[in-house]
Every structure is written in structure tokens, then in C-alpha cells.
Design an enzyme around this catalytic site. Sequence first.
Site: not given
Length: 284
Positions: A265, A94, A210
Amino acid sequence: MTLKLIILFNLFINVSLSYKPVILVHGIMTGSGSMEIIKYRIQEKHPGTIIYNVNRFERWSSLETMWHQVLEIGQDIANISSQHPEGINVIGYSQGGLVARGIIQTFSNISVDTFISLSSPQAGQYGAGFLHVVFPGLVKETAYELFYSRVGQHTSVGNYWKDPYHQKLYETYSVFLPYLNNHIMSDKSADFKANILKLKRLVLIGGPDDQVITPWQSRYFGYYSVNETVVEMKSQDIYLEDTIGLRTLDESGRLHIVTVPGVNHFDWHMNVSIVDDCLLPYLD
Ligand SMILES: *[C@@H]1O[C@H](CO)[C@@H](O)[C@H](O)[C@H]1NC(C)=O
Ligand SMILES: *[C@@H]1O[C@H](CO)[C@@H](O)[C@H](O)[C@H]1NC(C)=O
Ligand SMILES: *[C@@H]1O[C@H](CO)[C@@H](O)[C@H](O)[C@H]1NC(C)=O
Ligand SMILES: *[C@@H]1O[C@H](CO)[C@@H](O)[C@H](O)[C@H]1NC(C)=O
């Protein structure tokens, strides 16, 4: 065999079978603890791998500016790199994948073999859902009013916020992403490109489910055009004009794009089959 020869032989085996050290860079609002599943799985499957799990800028400190994080963590990694002349591998998750790319492009004394970006907003972010804990009431349409200001640039998110409807403000205020991407040229631009071109492999992982990285194609340098229509990486200037070396990496077989559907995610770094299928094959 004499004892001396046996020792030499063992030394040879150990050296030839050893994996390069791996550095893990965590995401926003979390810390090194969130990267432990990856760490333990790598150590289980690739025994003997030395792993450095970055524990700087954890939780609220992860909102500090991108350049600050790049320079601080970069010093640590330069230090680690100098102890491993054979090269190191880096995995960033990330926001951590964007911090890591900043480090790789900025520090010419870091020697990275493989860099894996695990669902990172490499081309920017235009989606505020995940930010409500930090900025209550923030919606993407008006977030630019906060982020495209000198105050807003004091947060990491502001540094890679890219509002497709306010490109001019992005270029005027953003002190990080347009520079790192050589969209705005500076005296660092040549180094930014030369350093990324030293990579043996650039692996960009992400997927359509995601739900945080927006658009999800940002994880491999696809992004919105002037509206919310996504333009794929290969039609972006950053690729076509090879501004940071993506095209060269691609044409020399060093750019690996890995798309995995069905992963939210917050699961990329928690999912052992992602480690097995998408990370381990690139770590040697
Ligand atoms: C670099 O690493 C050495 C050896 O581990 C350590 O003594 C030194 O403090 C480190 N320097 C920095 C700037 O982290
Ligand atoms: C790496 O380079 C930076 C400057 O770019 C310097 O500040 C740092 O001391 C260097 N670190 C090592 C370990 O050589
Ligand atoms: C978005 O812009 C593109 C051209 O850049 C245009 O072809 C497309 O129709 C636009 N879409 C919308 C929904 O406005
Ligand atoms: C874990 O990753 C696999 C793909 O490698 C995917 O099929 C699965 O749905 C993922 N599980 C979760 C909980 O995200």
C-alpha cells in the site's frame, strides 16, 4: 506564411497537444509532499501538464470527517475546473481516492475527464493494522464500537469503516459511505449517480499485496459479504442494480480495472513504474 498565420498555427499545435490539468489528492496521515513523485513524473513525461497538488487536510487533519473534506476540497476543485472548461483529470491515492470520488459525485459544476483511484477503499475498510499510530490498541473486531457511534463518525476512517458482522450498525451510524454508494437513498442520490456518469473514464487501481486496504478488492467495489468471504464487484448490488452507475460505465467501456501484484500500500504513489504503466496511459 504570414506572421499571423504562423501564430495561428502555433496556437493550434499547442492546443491540440496539450494535456488536461491533473489534480492530485493525497492519502491519510500524509500530505501533498507524498504525491510529488507522481507530480514530477507526469511533468517529465507529459511536459506542460498543469498539476494541482491538494495541500489541504494534511497529516492529522486528514482524520477530519469525509464530508468536510469533500466540501472544502471540492470548492477548490470547482474553482480550478471553472478555469479549465476543456476538463480536468483527477488522481486520488488511498483515502484521497474516496475523497475525490465524493467530490466528483457531489459537485455537478466540476468537469472531470478521467478519475483514477489509486488503491482506495471504495467499498469500505475492515482492517485496522495501519491505524495503530492514531488509535493504539484498536483491533478490527471491536473497532465498530468506536466507529459506529456519533463520536466515531467524527473521524474520516469511521466514515468508511464497514464491519461485515455489524451491517445494521453501519447503516444506522455511518453518515458517509452508505450514502455516497446510494446504499441508503437520499435527496442527493440521483445527483451522485448522474455526476459519476459524466466521467469519460473511471480507473480503479489496486492489487492483492496491498496489505492495508482490506479486503484489497474494496479498491474496485468488491467487498466482504456477511462474513469475511469476498464478493466481487460484479456480484454486488452496487453493480447489479447500477446504483451509482458502475455498470453503465462498464458497459460503455469507461470502467478500467487495473490489478498489479507485488505492490504494498505505501508504495503505490512512490513507484515510478506505476506512474508510467498505470497512470500516464489514462492522462490525455
Ligand atoms: C478561485 O480562483 C480565483 C482565481 O485563481 C481566486 O481568486 C479565488 O479566491 C478562488 N476562490 C476560491 C473559493 O478558492
Ligand atoms: C460549484 O458549486 C457549488 C455548489 O454545489 C458552489 O458552492 C460553488 O460556488 C460552485 N463553484 C464554482 C466555481 O462554480
Ligand atoms: C460465508 O457466507 C457464505 C454465504 O454468504 C457461505 O457460503 C460461506 O460458507 C460462509 N463462510 C464462512 C467461513 O462462514
Ligand atoms: C513497482 O511497480 C512494479 C509494477 O509496475 C512492481 O513490479 C514493483 O515490484 C513495484 N516496486 C515496489 C517497490 O513496490
